[in-house]
Design a protein around this motif. Structure first.
Motif, short mmCIF file in Angstrom:
data_model
loop_
_atom_site.label_atom_id
_atom_site.label_comp_id
_atom_site.label_asym_id
_atom_site.label_seq_id
_atom_site.Cartn_x
_atom_site.Cartn_y
_atom_site.Cartn_z
N ALA A 186 24.74 -112.38 73.80
CA ALA A 186 25.10 -113.37 72.78
C ALA A 186 23.95 -113.66 71.82
CB ALA A 186 25.58 -114.67 73.43
N GLY A 187 22.92 -112.86 71.81
CA GLY A 187 21.79 -113.08 70.93
C GLY A 187 22.16 -112.83 69.48
N LEU A 188 23.01 -113.67 68.96
CA LEU A 188 23.48 -113.55 67.58
C LEU A 188 22.59 -114.37 66.65
CD1 LEU A 188 27.26 -114.12 68.26
CD2 LEU A 188 26.14 -111.94 67.86
N PRO A 189 22.57 -114.00 65.38
CA PRO A 189 21.84 -114.84 64.43
C PRO A 189 22.51 -116.21 64.33
CG PRO A 189 23.14 -113.18 63.28
CD PRO A 189 23.25 -112.89 64.76
N ALA A 190 21.81 -117.14 63.76
CA ALA A 190 22.37 -118.48 63.58
C ALA A 190 23.69 -118.39 62.81
CB ALA A 190 21.39 -119.38 62.86
N ILE A 191 24.66 -119.14 63.25
CA ILE A 191 25.96 -119.15 62.59
C ILE A 191 26.08 -120.47 61.84
CG2 ILE A 191 28.45 -119.18 62.98
CD1 ILE A 191 28.00 -117.32 65.36
N ARG A 192 26.15 -120.34 60.52
CA ARG A 192 26.19 -121.53 59.68
C ARG A 192 27.40 -121.60 58.75
NH1 ARG A 192 21.11 -120.71 60.90
NH2 ARG A 192 19.51 -122.28 60.97
N THR A 193 28.12 -120.49 58.64
CA THR A 193 29.26 -120.43 57.73
C THR A 193 30.47 -119.83 58.42
OG1 THR A 193 28.82 -118.19 56.90
CG2 THR A 193 27.66 -120.02 55.79
N ARG A 194 31.58 -119.95 57.76
CA ARG A 194 32.83 -119.35 58.25
C ARG A 194 32.66 -117.84 58.41
NH1 ARG A 194 36.04 -115.28 56.33
NH2 ARG A 194 38.23 -115.55 56.78
N ASP A 195 32.06 -117.20 57.42
CA ASP A 195 31.86 -115.75 57.48
C ASP A 195 30.93 -115.35 58.62
OD1 ASP A 195 33.58 -115.48 55.34
OD2 ASP A 195 31.99 -115.18 53.86
N ASP A 196 29.89 -116.14 58.86
CA ASP A 196 28.99 -115.88 60.00
C ASP A 196 29.76 -115.94 61.31
OD1 ASP A 196 26.80 -115.80 58.25
OD2 ASP A 196 26.07 -117.80 58.80
N LEU A 197 30.65 -116.92 61.43
CA LEU A 197 31.43 -117.08 62.66
C LEU A 197 32.38 -115.91 62.85
CD1 LEU A 197 32.18 -118.72 65.15
CD2 LEU A 197 33.71 -120.10 63.69
N VAL A 198 33.07 -115.52 61.81
CA VAL A 198 33.97 -114.37 61.89
C VAL A 198 33.19 -113.13 62.29
CG1 VAL A 198 35.47 -112.82 60.57
CG2 VAL A 198 35.68 -115.31 60.29
N SER A 199 32.07 -112.91 61.64
CA SER A 199 31.26 -111.73 61.93
C SER A 199 30.72 -111.75 63.36
CB SER A 199 30.12 -111.66 60.92
OG SER A 199 29.29 -110.57 61.20
N GLY A 200 30.20 -112.89 63.80
CA GLY A 200 29.63 -112.99 65.14
C GLY A 200 30.67 -112.79 66.24
N LEU A 201 31.81 -113.46 66.12
CA LEU A 201 32.86 -113.29 67.13
C LEU A 201 33.40 -111.86 67.12
CD1 LEU A 201 34.88 -116.63 66.86
CD2 LEU A 201 33.35 -115.90 68.71
N THR B 264 31.05 -124.98 74.54
CA THR B 264 30.19 -125.98 73.90
C THR B 264 29.55 -125.39 72.64
OG1 THR B 264 29.77 -127.09 75.99
CG2 THR B 264 28.17 -127.46 74.23
N TRP B 265 29.06 -124.16 72.74
CA TRP B 265 28.42 -123.50 71.62
C TRP B 265 29.40 -123.32 70.45
CZ3 TRP B 265 28.70 -117.93 70.36
CH2 TRP B 265 27.76 -117.54 69.39
N ILE B 266 30.59 -122.77 70.74
CA ILE B 266 31.60 -122.56 69.70
C ILE B 266 32.04 -123.91 69.12
CG2 ILE B 266 33.99 -121.80 69.26
CD1 ILE B 266 32.04 -119.48 69.42
N GLY B 267 32.22 -124.91 69.97
CA GLY B 267 32.61 -126.24 69.49
C GLY B 267 31.59 -126.81 68.53
N GLY B 268 30.32 -126.64 68.83
CA GLY B 268 29.26 -127.12 67.95
C GLY B 268 29.28 -126.42 66.60
N ILE B 269 29.53 -125.13 66.63
CA ILE B 269 29.61 -124.37 65.38
C ILE B 269 30.80 -124.85 64.55
CG2 ILE B 269 30.11 -122.08 64.39
CD1 ILE B 269 28.54 -120.94 66.85
N LEU B 270 31.95 -125.00 65.20
CA LEU B 270 33.13 -125.48 64.46
C LEU B 270 32.91 -126.87 63.90
CD1 LEU B 270 36.03 -124.16 66.73
CD2 LEU B 270 35.43 -123.38 64.42
N GLU C 57 30.02 -128.18 63.02
CA GLU C 57 29.08 -128.06 61.91
C GLU C 57 29.75 -127.52 60.65
OE1 GLU C 57 25.24 -125.30 60.94
OE2 GLU C 57 25.24 -126.30 62.89
N ILE C 58 30.63 -126.55 60.82
CA ILE C 58 31.28 -125.92 59.67
C ILE C 58 32.45 -126.75 59.14
CG2 ILE C 58 32.56 -123.90 58.87
CD1 ILE C 58 30.98 -122.25 60.94
N GLY C 59 33.26 -127.31 60.06
CA GLY C 59 34.50 -127.96 59.63
C GLY C 59 34.70 -129.38 60.09
N GLY C 60 33.72 -129.97 60.77
CA GLY C 60 33.83 -131.35 61.20
C GLY C 60 34.61 -131.48 62.51
#
Length: 178
Positions: free
Chosen positions: A66-81, A123-129, A131-134
């Motif tokens: 799971a050593g992915l780069p920081a996910i800060r945007t919708r596109d980052d999340l799509v790419s990482g998953l 928890t990780w995915i929830g935090g990303i969501l 951050e991106i969408g509230g």
């Protein structure tokens, strides 16, 4: 971790992922890892200990993936998953099959490392969501995880070439929708 233990665990994952949980015996692991007879038993005295050891090893290996780069945007999340699903259904497909088999066949205590890993990932995915969408997006964490896990299972069992990016993009968009 000793080289012998590492080889035994790698071989055990290959056996379970390729042949199912019933293939997991000390002797079969020794043979698959090209280890002297009794080597696996020296590290895992019982079959239960062997199953627990394999589960812990899979969990640790998947956390390492799971050593992915920081996910800060919708596109980052799509790419990482999408990358994670590609790895788990491609080069690490046997390990993923082994995880599923062990999840289904082990008891609550033995499967604890996989359950804990799943909770940490949630928890990780929830935090990303969040951050991106509230908060509304965060409440869609389990939906997004179920969609990704369903796609992963579909690629492992039905269609190894099934599209990943389009499905994950649609699921992320649904999770982020107001």
């Amino acid at each position: 971790m000793s080289s012998t233990r590492h080889r035994a665990l790698q071989a055990a994952v290959q056996l379970v992922g390729g042949e199912g949980i019933r293939a997991l015996t000390h002797g079969r692991v020794d043979a698959a890892a090209a280890l002297p007879a009794g080597s696996t038993s020296n590290h895992f005295r019982t079959r239960t200990a062997l199953v627990a050891g394999v589960i812990e090893w899979i969990a640790a290996e998947e956390r390492g993936d799971a050593g992915l780069p920081a996910i800060r945007t919708r596109d980052d999340l799509v790419s990482g998953l999408s990358r994670m699903i590609e790895v788990q259904s491609g080069p690490q497909a046997l390990r993923t099959r082994a995880r599923y088999a062990l999840f289904l066949e082990s008891d609550a205590e033995t499967s604890r490392p996989l359950v804990e890993q799943r909770a940490a990932f949630e928890t990780w995915i929830g935090g990303i969501l969040r951050e991106i969408g509230g908060p509304p997006a965060e409440r869609q964490t389990r939906f997004l995880m179920a969609a990704a896990e369903g796609l992963l299972l579909h690629r492992l069992t039905v269609d190894p070439q099934a599209s990943i990016d389009a499905v994950i993009a649609r699921a992320v968009d649904a999770a982020l929708a107001p």
